[in-house]
Design a protein around this motif. Sequence first.
Motif, mmCIF file in Angstrom:
data_model
loop_
_atom_site.group_PDB
_atom_site.id
_atom_site.type_symbol
_atom_site.label_atom_id
_atom_site.label_comp_id
_atom_site.label_asym_id
_atom_site.label_seq_id
_atom_site.Cartn_x
_atom_site.Cartn_y
_atom_site.Cartn_z
ATOM 1 N N PRO A 73 0.813 -1.224 0.000
ATOM 2 C CA PRO A 73 0.000 0.000 0.000
ATOM 3 C C PRO A 73 0.848 1.276 0.000
ATOM 4 O O PRO A 73 0.499 2.264 -0.655
ATOM 5 C CB PRO A 73 -0.835 -0.107 1.287
ATOM 6 N N THR A 74 1.980 1.242 0.693
ATOM 7 C CA THR A 74 2.857 2.413 0.743
ATOM 8 C C THR A 74 3.494 2.666 -0.619
ATOM 9 O O THR A 74 3.540 3.811 -1.090
ATOM 10 C CB THR A 74 3.947 2.218 1.820
ATOM 11 N N VAL A 75 3.970 1.623 -1.259
ATOM 12 C CA VAL A 75 4.576 1.750 -2.588
ATOM 13 C C VAL A 75 3.566 2.342 -3.565
ATOM 14 O O VAL A 75 3.867 3.284 -4.314
ATOM 15 C CB VAL A 75 5.083 0.371 -3.092
ATOM 16 N N VAL A 76 2.359 1.806 -3.556
ATOM 17 C CA VAL A 76 1.307 2.262 -4.470
ATOM 18 C C VAL A 76 0.887 3.686 -4.130
ATOM 19 O O VAL A 76 0.719 4.524 -5.024
ATOM 20 C CB VAL A 76 0.109 1.285 -4.430
ATOM 21 N N LYS A 77 0.740 3.968 -2.848
ATOM 22 C CA LYS A 77 0.325 5.313 -2.417
ATOM 23 C C LYS A 77 1.320 6.364 -2.908
ATOM 24 O O LYS A 77 0.916 7.391 -3.465
ATOM 25 C CB LYS A 77 0.205 5.364 -0.894
ATOM 26 N N PHE A 78 2.608 6.105 -2.725
ATOM 27 C CA PHE A 78 3.598 7.103 -3.133
ATOM 28 C C PHE A 78 3.691 7.251 -4.651
ATOM 29 O O PHE A 78 3.821 8.371 -5.153
ATOM 30 C CB PHE A 78 4.967 6.801 -2.521
ATOM 31 N N ALA A 79 3.589 6.164 -5.383
ATOM 32 C CA ALA A 79 3.610 6.257 -6.854
ATOM 33 C C ALA A 79 2.389 7.029 -7.347
ATOM 34 O O ALA A 79 2.499 7.932 -8.181
ATOM 35 C CB ALA A 79 3.664 4.867 -7.475
ATOM 36 N N ALA A 80 1.211 6.693 -6.811
ATOM 37 C CA ALA A 80 -0.019 7.369 -7.229
ATOM 38 C C ALA A 80 0.010 8.851 -6.839
ATOM 39 O O ALA A 80 -0.405 9.713 -7.620
ATOM 40 C CB ALA A 80 -1.234 6.675 -6.613
ATOM 41 N N HIS A 81 0.506 9.138 -5.644
ATOM 42 C CA HIS A 81 0.589 10.530 -5.185
ATOM 43 C C HIS A 81 1.499 11.351 -6.106
ATOM 44 O O HIS A 81 1.152 12.477 -6.503
ATOM 45 C CB HIS A 81 1.106 10.583 -3.749
ATOM 46 N N SER A 82 2.633 10.803 -6.437
ATOM 47 C CA SER A 82 3.580 11.493 -7.311
ATOM 48 C C SER A 82 2.985 11.729 -8.702
ATOM 49 O O SER A 82 3.099 12.820 -9.267
ATOM 50 C CB SER A 82 4.871 10.675 -7.410
ATOM 51 N N MET A 83 2.332 10.703 -9.231
ATOM 52 C CA MET A 83 1.704 10.835 -10.556
ATOM 53 C C MET A 83 0.563 11.850 -10.522
ATOM 54 O O MET A 83 0.387 12.628 -11.465
ATOM 55 C CB MET A 83 1.198 9.475 -11.037
ATOM 56 N N LYS A 84 -0.189 11.839 -9.435
ATOM 57 C CA LYS A 84 -1.313 12.777 -9.280
ATOM 58 C C LYS A 84 -0.802 14.217 -9.299
ATOM 59 O O LYS A 84 -1.316 15.059 -10.026
ATOM 60 C CB LYS A 84 -2.051 12.501 -7.976
ATOM 61 N N GLY A 85 0.215 14.486 -8.504
ATOM 62 C CA GLY A 85 0.740 15.846 -8.430
ATOM 63 C C GLY A 85 1.332 16.328 -9.736
ATOM 64 O O GLY A 85 1.075 17.455 -10.174
ATOM 65 N N ALA A 106 -5.089 3.149 -1.699
ATOM 66 C CA ALA A 106 -3.865 2.609 -1.096
ATOM 67 C C ALA A 106 -3.736 3.056 0.357
ATOM 68 O O ALA A 106 -3.349 2.257 1.215
ATOM 69 C CB ALA A 106 -2.644 3.031 -1.911
ATOM 70 N N LYS A 107 -4.080 4.310 0.643
ATOM 71 C CA LYS A 107 -4.010 4.813 2.023
ATOM 72 C C LYS A 107 -4.930 4.017 2.949
ATOM 73 O O LYS A 107 -4.600 3.796 4.111
ATOM 74 C CB LYS A 107 -4.419 6.287 2.081
ATOM 75 N N ALA A 108 -6.078 3.617 2.428
ATOM 76 C CA ALA A 108 -7.076 2.922 3.248
ATOM 77 C C ALA A 108 -6.905 1.408 3.230
ATOM 78 O O ALA A 108 -7.650 0.701 3.897
ATOM 79 C CB ALA A 108 -8.475 3.285 2.747
ATOM 80 N N SER A 109 -5.921 0.909 2.493
ATOM 81 C CA SER A 109 -5.773 -0.538 2.309
ATOM 82 C C SER A 109 -5.003 -1.209 3.433
ATOM 83 O O SER A 109 -4.083 -0.637 4.009
ATOM 84 C CB SER A 109 -5.064 -0.832 0.982
ATOM 85 N N ASP A 110 -5.384 -2.443 3.680
ATOM 86 C CA ASP A 110 -4.687 -3.330 4.605
ATOM 87 C C ASP A 110 -3.749 -4.188 3.758
ATOM 88 O O ASP A 110 -4.195 -4.855 2.816
ATOM 89 C CB ASP A 110 -5.717 -4.197 5.331
ATOM 90 N N ALA A 111 -2.475 -4.165 4.065
ATOM 91 C CA ALA A 111 -1.474 -4.899 3.275
ATOM 92 C C ALA A 111 -1.766 -6.388 3.196
ATOM 93 O O ALA A 111 -1.361 -7.053 2.240
ATOM 94 C CB ALA A 111 -0.078 -4.664 3.838
#
Length: 148
Positions: A73-85, A106-111
Amino acid sequence: MAEAKGAEAKDAGEGSKAAAEDEVIDWGAAMEQCGDDEEFLRELLVDLKDELSEKNDKLVEEFGKSSPSADWPTVVKFAAHSMKGASANLMVKGLTTVCSELEKKAKASDADSDADRADAKAMAADVQRELTRFTDYLESDAFTAGAK
């Protein structure tokens, strides 16, 4: 003012609402963001394509694994956040929206949740589709000829 449309051609009879929904880049707002310097905007969009492709590779890699990373979830969150910005800065609207949705998921996901991972993977496919729409636009005649 130039408008960036998707690669698919629009029939002359279609209304402006349909055209607006198909808009890849809010060209007017992007031009404003770049001080109305179209050449600069075009350079930034090409650079953005490369940056987004690199970030998307992280998503593809993560979701391509047969066994998920413990911190997926952290990997996905950071990739998505970067792409979003990055896409938001240059008004790539559809991509910004799907990246925001994936980041929230990803922020709300349980690994440890297979269901969360499956949902996030489906959302990553939406990101891929929007990224493809963006890259297709950059390779289209409308972009290369200077969409006006």
